[in-house]
Design a protein around this motif. Sequence first.
Motif, short mmCIF file in Angstrom:
data_model
loop_
_atom_site.label_atom_id
_atom_site.label_comp_id
_atom_site.label_asym_id
_atom_site.label_seq_id
_atom_site.Cartn_x
_atom_site.Cartn_y
_atom_site.Cartn_z
N ALA A 279 42.21 64.23 23.42
CA ALA A 279 40.86 63.42 23.35
C ALA A 279 39.78 63.96 24.28
CB ALA A 279 40.98 61.85 23.61
N GLN A 280 40.23 64.25 25.46
CA GLN A 280 39.18 64.72 26.62
C GLN A 280 38.62 66.23 26.07
OE1 GLN A 280 41.36 64.31 30.07
NE2 GLN A 280 40.43 62.60 30.44
N VAL B 174 38.73 67.63 22.96
CA VAL B 174 38.04 67.35 21.79
C VAL B 174 36.54 67.09 22.26
CG1 VAL B 174 37.53 66.03 19.66
CG2 VAL B 174 39.85 66.95 20.21
N ALA B 175 36.24 66.01 23.05
CA ALA B 175 35.14 65.50 23.41
C ALA B 175 34.28 66.68 24.14
CB ALA B 175 35.34 64.28 24.23
N LEU B 176 35.00 67.58 24.91
CA LEU B 176 34.31 68.40 25.68
C LEU B 176 33.89 69.71 24.79
CD1 LEU B 176 36.20 68.53 29.13
CD2 LEU B 176 33.93 67.77 28.80
N GLY C 56 40.36 57.65 32.08
CA GLY C 56 40.30 58.94 31.38
C GLY C 56 38.90 59.34 30.89
N ALA C 57 37.95 58.29 30.87
CA ALA C 57 36.43 58.66 30.82
C ALA C 57 36.14 59.48 32.02
CB ALA C 57 35.78 57.45 30.81
N GLU D 38 45.03 56.51 35.35
CA GLU D 38 44.50 56.14 33.96
C GLU D 38 43.52 54.67 33.97
OE1 GLU D 38 47.13 56.25 30.69
OE2 GLU D 38 47.31 58.48 30.90
N LEU E 40 33.99 60.40 23.84
CA LEU E 40 35.28 60.49 23.56
C LEU E 40 35.71 59.77 22.12
CD1 LEU E 40 36.49 59.24 26.96
CD2 LEU E 40 37.13 61.53 25.86
N GLN F 296 37.65 61.11 34.29
CA GLN F 296 38.54 62.41 34.20
C GLN F 296 37.71 63.54 33.49
OE1 GLN F 296 42.67 62.69 33.00
NE2 GLN F 296 43.00 64.13 35.01
N THR F 297 37.26 63.16 32.32
CA THR F 297 36.59 63.82 31.39
C THR F 297 35.36 64.24 32.06
OG1 THR F 297 37.26 62.42 29.60
CG2 THR F 297 35.71 63.82 28.99
N GLN G 137 33.19 69.19 21.68
CA GLN G 137 32.11 68.83 20.60
C GLN G 137 30.91 69.01 21.25
OE1 GLN G 137 32.20 64.68 19.72
NE2 GLN G 137 31.00 64.85 17.72
N TYR H 113 44.19 62.23 37.56
CA TYR H 113 43.40 61.13 37.83
C TYR H 113 44.21 59.78 37.22
CZ TYR H 113 39.03 58.51 39.13
OH TYR H 113 38.13 57.75 39.43
N LEU I 283 39.39 55.46 26.00
CA LEU I 283 40.51 56.03 26.98
C LEU I 283 40.56 55.28 28.36
CD1 LEU I 283 40.57 59.90 27.27
CD2 LEU I 283 41.89 58.33 25.90
N LEU J 159 36.39 66.75 34.69
CA LEU J 159 36.65 68.27 33.78
C LEU J 159 35.41 68.81 33.51
CD1 LEU J 159 39.64 67.03 31.32
CD2 LEU J 159 39.63 69.09 32.83
N LYS K 58 45.82 61.68 25.52
CA LYS K 58 44.47 61.83 26.42
C LYS K 58 43.79 62.84 26.77
CE LYS K 58 44.74 61.46 30.91
NZ LYS K 58 44.94 61.32 32.19
N PHE L 110 38.24 58.09 21.04
CA PHE L 110 38.45 56.63 21.04
C PHE L 110 38.53 56.30 22.55
CE2 PHE L 110 42.07 59.63 20.45
CZ PHE L 110 42.82 59.40 21.49
#
Lengths: 230, 120
Positions: free
Chosen positions: B99-100, B102-104, A65-66, A171, A57, A68-69, B106, A169, A61, A72, B96, A59
């Motif tokens: 950011a998610q 962009v990270a995915l 947020g992490a 935060e 990420l 949820q990434t 990348q 999800y 989160l 995803l 948020k 920055f």
Amino acid sequence: MKTLIIVPAYNEEESLPGVIQDLRDHMPDADILVVDDGSRDHTALAAKKRDVLVVSLPFNLGIGGAMQTGYLYAWKNGYDIAIQFDGDGQHKAEEIGSLIGTLESGRADMVVGSRFLRLSTYRPSFFRQLGIWIFSKVLSAVLGMKVTDPTSGFRAVNYNVLTFFAHMYPEDYPEVESIVLLHRAGMRTEEVAVDMRNRTGGRSSITPVRSVYYMVKVLLAVFIDLLKRK
Amino acid sequence: MDIIKIISITGSALLLIAVLELIRRGRLKERYSLLWLFSSVVLLFLSLSRGVLETISKWIGIYYPPSLLFLVAFVFLLLITLHFSAVISGLSEKNKKLAQEVALLQQSVEEVRRQRAGHG
């Protein structure tokens, strides 16, 4: 079953190698995804060296947020099961099997590893224990089911839940709230007894001041979730 | 004309001009300026017409009519800051998600590069 182990990591370069080794030893067929939550140390590098999937990420989160990434990623890449496994080394990879077993029995959509279902070597501090006790009493009352370890971040979820979490999800401090969200969405959560280690590296994100904020924020979120229309 | 009237008229007129000028220069988007425009117009109107100010004050029990101007300004400020909190919440959610994504993205770019390097 295509399984993804999501490891949220914030400044965990010290403990991450051990965590990845532990996962490799016990879960050789699962894919490992480290979500580097904007770490200031070499967390991402430590993970890449060990040849696991890494999402960085841009920055910080926060854990919600992490995670949820990670969900995803699991959703976009067609995984059937997603595991949340902390990057600080307190979870034991050998216990993932029993989480997945309960998930595959079809009794639950999310399985949470609980430290308090049977005697375990894990000893939280007094205040942490008090917080967990309050959360579990509130959740048990609100949801009408027994929840012994609502703050546990050791979890396995099926496809329905990972799809749900990919889109919604909480935060910060998401563990307790996510149980309520799932319950409201008509999905079932079950606990399985696990043991946890004391931390091997890094520092807990919970400081005394934050724990008060944590308490208020989570309880508020729980009650607001109940008020929100479905 | 008493001093308080001059001050309140000047103050609210300056606020209105400042808001209009910011919109004209494109520094303030229309959707975020509506509450500002509305509140400065209402304040200007109340400052100009002493009659209305006094009637409303008497009606709600305010003995010193210019105090009503403070009350109105305070209520508008509350509304504006509440509106901003809602806007910030929306922005942080979008932030948020970006950011998610962009990270995915990348990660998948790096994956593709590695595969190419492997084949080439």
